[in-house]
Design a protein around this motif. Sequence first.
Motif, PDB file in Angstrom:
ATOM      1  N   SER A  99       7.928 -22.083   0.030  1.00 43.07           N
ATOM      2  CA  SER A  99       8.379 -20.698  -0.010  1.00 43.07           C
ATOM      3  C   SER A  99       8.860 -20.282   1.368  1.00 43.07           C
ATOM      4  O   SER A  99       8.244 -20.631   2.379  1.00 43.07           O
ATOM      5  CB  SER A  99       7.235 -19.785  -0.459  1.00 43.07           C
ATOM      6  N   ILE A 100       9.956 -19.521   1.416  1.00 41.83           N
ATOM      7  CA  ILE A 100      10.547 -19.124   2.690  1.00 41.83           C
ATOM      8  C   ILE A 100      10.362 -17.622   2.911  1.00 41.83           C
ATOM      9  O   ILE A 100      10.462 -16.822   1.977  1.00 41.83           O
ATOM     10  CB  ILE A 100      12.049 -19.486   2.750  1.00 41.83           C
ATOM     11  N   ASN A 101      10.086 -17.278   4.150  1.00 40.80           N
ATOM     12  CA  ASN A 101       9.976 -15.872   4.520  1.00 40.80           C
ATOM     13  C   ASN A 101       9.944 -15.771   6.041  1.00 40.80           C
ATOM     14  O   ASN A 101       9.847 -16.776   6.742  1.00 40.80           O
ATOM     15  CB  ASN A 101       8.714 -15.237   3.928  1.00 40.80           C
ATOM     16  N   CYS A 102      10.048 -14.549   6.531  1.00 33.95           N
ATOM     17  CA  CYS A 102       9.955 -14.277   7.966  1.00 33.95           C
ATOM     18  C   CYS A 102       8.796 -13.341   8.233  1.00 33.95           C
ATOM     19  O   CYS A 102       8.449 -12.498   7.394  1.00 33.95           O
ATOM     20  CB  CYS A 102      11.246 -13.649   8.488  1.00 33.95           C
ATOM     21  N   LEU A 126       6.632  -4.197  19.699  1.00 36.42           N
ATOM     22  CA  LEU A 126       7.688  -5.158  19.983  1.00 36.42           C
ATOM     23  C   LEU A 126       7.333  -6.487  19.335  1.00 36.42           C
ATOM     24  O   LEU A 126       6.189  -6.946  19.429  1.00 36.42           O
ATOM     25  CB  LEU A 126       7.850  -5.328  21.489  1.00 36.42           C
ATOM     26  N   THR A 127       8.311  -7.122  18.688  1.00 36.48           N
ATOM     27  CA  THR A 127       8.003  -8.326  17.933  1.00 36.48           C
ATOM     28  C   THR A 127       9.022  -9.426  18.148  1.00 36.48           C
ATOM     29  O   THR A 127      10.172  -9.181  18.525  1.00 36.48           O
ATOM     30  CB  THR A 127       7.941  -8.022  16.422  1.00 36.48           C
ATOM     31  N   VAL A 128       8.568 -10.658  17.886  1.00 34.25           N
ATOM     32  CA  VAL A 128       9.410 -11.843  17.809  1.00 34.25           C
ATOM     33  C   VAL A 128       9.289 -12.365  16.377  1.00 34.25           C
ATOM     34  O   VAL A 128       8.207 -12.311  15.780  1.00 34.25           O
ATOM     35  CB  VAL A 128       8.960 -12.919  18.812  1.00 34.25           C
ATOM     36  N   ILE A 129      10.388 -12.872  15.821  1.00 40.43           N
ATOM     37  CA  ILE A 129      10.399 -13.258  14.411  1.00 40.43           C
ATOM     38  C   ILE A 129      10.195 -14.757  14.249  1.00 40.43           C
ATOM     39  O   ILE A 129      10.781 -15.570  14.977  1.00 40.43           O
ATOM     40  CB  ILE A 129      11.728 -12.843  13.752  1.00 40.43           C
ATOM     41  N   LEU A 130       9.366 -15.103  13.281  1.00 40.12           N
ATOM     42  CA  LEU A 130       9.149 -16.492  12.873  1.00 40.12           C
ATOM     43  C   LEU A 130       9.648 -16.665  11.444  1.00 40.12           C
ATOM     44  O   LEU A 130       9.202 -15.957  10.543  1.00 40.12           O
ATOM     45  CB  LEU A 130       7.666 -16.863  12.947  1.00 40.12           C
ATOM     46  N   GLU A 131      10.593 -17.596  11.241  1.00 39.46           N
ATOM     47  CA  GLU A 131      11.031 -17.988   9.903  1.00 39.46           C
ATOM     48  C   GLU A 131      10.362 -19.305   9.550  1.00 39.46           C
ATOM     49  O   GLU A 131      10.344 -20.233  10.361  1.00 39.46           O
ATOM     50  CB  GLU A 131      12.550 -18.149   9.856  1.00 39.46           C
TER      51      GLU A 131
END
Length: 246
Positions: A99-102, A126-131
């Motif tokens: 399953s894919i998500n961020c 403040l955030t950094v995104i992980l896919e």
Amino acid sequence: MDSDSDYVLVLRTLLSATQYMIYERGEKRFRISRNLCLHIARDLECNYEFFQLPWDARGKCGFTTIQKCTTALRQLAYGITADASAYRAKHGFPGILGSINCTHWEWANCPNEWRGQFTRGDHEVLTVILEAVVSQDLWFWHAFFGMAGSNNDLNVLQASPLFNNILQGKAPDMSYVLNGNEYKYEYHLADGIYLEYATFVKSYSFPADEKRKLFKLAQESTWNDVERAFGVLKQKWHIIKHPART
């Protein structure tokens, strides 16, 4: 394995053990003697690094020699793929990779000059995104980390290398048949924001009959595996939110 001959030797060793399969109640069952299994495991552990007990950077041990040998023998005995007895059989999605998500990861010490691009209105920090693409056993098949928090899932997908192997012809062959059609490559379960790609299987927004309602329930419950994996990951690793001391 160091060479093709080593691979063939291991394969023949494991295949020789499958002759001890027995049949009960009309079902083919995997069963060999305990002594034989331990003998095979010891030989493989002594000669091949793959079957030895690994340790990760946190000092946690990985899969044991017995686990790896048992898995390999089970695959040979039943004639199934590596994940057929776990993820696919559990959820009923043949050919699925995960399953894919961020997810947004809080970045407490983001430099002031970067705050604008790492801020989004629906997040107070403040955030950094992980896919990531994750299977039911919390295995991360794909991870792409570092996009600024102001982006959405589609922006991240356009920048990520998720489909590079397919475009370059290097993706593993995971052939399966569904509704009479044969497919070669894996697919991912996704939520509604993703585009209508052949590699994404999304849920129905408004299921019109019982069949679609059942599919919606199965898809959404399976897709939640990636959310569970994110929860486990964030509980174990706090280096972004609370950076380690130098």
